[in-house]
Design a protein around this motif. Structure first.
Motif, PDB file in Angstrom:
ATOM      1  N   SER A 119     -14.208  -0.192 -31.707  1.00 49.52           N
ATOM      2  CA  SER A 119     -15.616  -0.609 -31.755  1.00 49.52           C
ATOM      3  C   SER A 119     -15.955  -1.621 -30.663  1.00 49.52           C
ATOM      4  O   SER A 119     -17.118  -2.008 -30.529  1.00 49.52           O
ATOM      5  CB  SER A 119     -15.925  -1.243 -33.117  1.00 49.52           C
ATOM      6  N   ASP A 120     -14.964  -2.049 -29.886  1.00 50.47           N
ATOM      7  CA  ASP A 120     -15.149  -3.181 -28.979  1.00 50.47           C
ATOM      8  C   ASP A 120     -15.271  -2.742 -27.522  1.00 50.47           C
ATOM      9  O   ASP A 120     -14.560  -3.222 -26.649  1.00 50.47           O
ATOM     10  CB  ASP A 120     -13.987  -4.170 -29.119  1.00 50.47           C
ATOM     11  N   ARG A 233     -20.697  -4.187 -35.008  1.00 49.21           N
ATOM     12  CA  ARG A 233     -20.075  -5.153 -34.097  1.00 49.21           C
ATOM     13  C   ARG A 233     -21.095  -6.191 -33.637  1.00 49.21           C
ATOM     14  O   ARG A 233     -20.747  -7.353 -33.384  1.00 49.21           O
ATOM     15  CB  ARG A 233     -19.510  -4.407 -32.888  1.00 49.21           C
ATOM     16  N   THR A 283     -19.392  -6.241 -40.229  1.00 47.08           N
ATOM     17  CA  THR A 283     -18.615  -7.048 -39.293  1.00 47.08           C
ATOM     18  C   THR A 283     -17.126  -6.924 -39.580  1.00 47.08           C
ATOM     19  O   THR A 283     -16.300  -6.803 -38.665  1.00 47.08           O
ATOM     20  CB  THR A 283     -19.054  -8.518 -39.377  1.00 47.08           C
ATOM     21  N   GLY A 284     -16.779  -6.933 -40.856  1.00 43.72           N
ATOM     22  CA  GLY A 284     -15.373  -6.778 -41.221  1.00 43.72           C
ATOM     23  C   GLY A 284     -14.821  -5.423 -40.835  1.00 43.72           C
ATOM     24  O   GLY A 284     -13.698  -5.315 -40.320  1.00 43.72           O
ATOM     25  N   SER A 287     -14.303  -5.124 -37.033  1.00 37.07           N
ATOM     26  CA  SER A 287     -13.171  -5.911 -36.535  1.00 37.07           C
ATOM     27  C   SER A 287     -11.835  -5.213 -36.767  1.00 37.07           C
ATOM     28  O   SER A 287     -10.844  -5.530 -36.105  1.00 37.07           O
ATOM     29  CB  SER A 287     -13.167  -7.287 -37.203  1.00 37.07           C
ATOM     30  N   GLU A 288     -11.804  -4.273 -37.722  1.00 42.58           N
ATOM     31  CA  GLU A 288     -10.559  -3.541 -37.998  1.00 42.58           C
ATOM     32  C   GLU A 288     -10.225  -2.513 -36.924  1.00 42.58           C
ATOM     33  O   GLU A 288      -9.070  -2.102 -36.808  1.00 42.58           O
ATOM     34  CB  GLU A 288     -10.676  -2.814 -39.344  1.00 42.58           C
ATOM     35  N   THR A 290     -10.083  -1.450 -33.088  1.00 42.35           N
ATOM     36  CA  THR A 290     -10.086  -1.895 -31.697  1.00 42.35           C
ATOM     37  C   THR A 290      -9.538  -0.788 -30.805  1.00 42.35           C
ATOM     38  O   THR A 290      -8.740   0.054 -31.230  1.00 42.35           O
ATOM     39  CB  THR A 290      -9.223  -3.145 -31.511  1.00 42.35           C
TER      40      THR A 290
END
Length: 306
Positions: A119-120, A233, A283-284, A287-288, A290
């Protein structure tokens, strides 16, 4: 290619537009070059690979689940290309368990490895570009956002019908901004309050996510579903159909139920407690996932097939 050397032919074909290069691969007019340990096709556009094991990413099987959302030629190409991948590949990579289960229904084919997307990947928000785009469109203040190519699979006709219902129940007639390039099928025409922003840069997209009151994403079928993660995100709550990417971190409704979509729009736009809960979950979840983890999983696959 018979009139020129194979190397010269390969160089010439590699400069062609992607659709022509894909056609050249389909006809075996050009192959993946030698000198590499693995060839990875990141879609069903597959180069013939003579000199190394082939890995193929299958993003979804939506053309099987909802054939009416694809033109006949597209369905035939996808089915032929998937069959080719199942015959030639040493491994298939998919982004979700649901796609793996779809492929498991076929009686033949290589092993399948599930590797979720990350997601980043979006850059820092281009706030200036987003402000200019919204200003040209006459959008001031809060707005709802939808993202995706304008095509039948994205289910925009139902989203627009739902917005027609929800608009009068919002605190103000907040616009629905739709960011995405033109696709195919019936024309998607703007309605009162709907702003077709067209294709936008990645930086502008990041800024739109951050500014939006919510993301509305209702595809009829999706192998993963990246836009919801992008919005999560950015800290934006998401209204979506049940997708592999969201895992319950969005407010999920039936993508075929216009009334349910409309109700979800109003609730997520106006219920602050629900918005906070969905933002925290989103958001959680984001963050899982990447791209570093995805890259490492791909390395493990490549090493295993060599």
């Amino acid at each position: 290619c018979s009139a020129v050397s194979a190397r010269h032919c390969c160089r010439r074909l590699s400069r062609l537009p992607s659709v022509l290069l894909t056609r050249a691969w389909d006809l075996a007019l050009v192959h993946a070059p030698a000198g590499f340990g693995v060839v990875h096709a990141t879609s069903l556009a597959i180069p013939p690979a003579r000199h190394a094991p082939l890995v193929v990413t299958v993003h979804d099987t939506a053309w099987r689940q909802f054939p009416d959302a694809y033109p006949g030629r597209g369905r035939r190409w996808h089915e032929t290309s998937l069959s080719k991948a199942q015959r030639r590949a040493a491994r298939l990579v998919v982004p979700s368990v649901s796609v793996a289960e779809d492929l498991a229904r076929d009686t033949t084919g290589p092993d399948v490895t599930v590797i979720p997307h990350g997601s980043d990947h979006l850059p820092d928000p281009d706030d200036t570009g987003a402000a200019e785009l919204l200003g040209r469109a006459g959008v001031e203040g809060p707005f709802l956002l939808s993202v995706g190519t304008l095509e039948p699979r994205k289910n925009l006709s139902r989203v627009f019908d739902a917005y027609d219902i929800a608009r009068t129940a919002l605190p103000e007639p907040w616009p629905l901004v739709v960011a995405g390039p033109d696709g195919w099928g019936a024309d998607v025409r703007p309605r009162p309050g709907v702003v077709l922003a067209g294709a936008v840069s990645r930086g502008v997209l990041a800024a739109l996510y951050a500014r939006a009151r919510m993301l509305v994403y209702m595809p009829v079928a999706e192998g993963f579903g990246l836009p919801p993660l992008e919005a999560m995100r950015a800290g934006t709550p998401v209204l979506s159909s049940a997708l592999p990417s969201t895992q319950g971190a969005a407010l999920e409704v039936d993508q075929f139920d216009v009334a349910a979509i409309a109700d979800g729009m109003v609730r997520l736009a106006t219920d602050d407690e629900l918005r906070r809960a969905m933002t925290a979950r989103g958001t959680g979840r984001a963050s899982e996932l990447t791209w570093r983890a995805s890259a490492q999983a791909h390395l493990d696959v490549w090493r295993s097939v060599r």
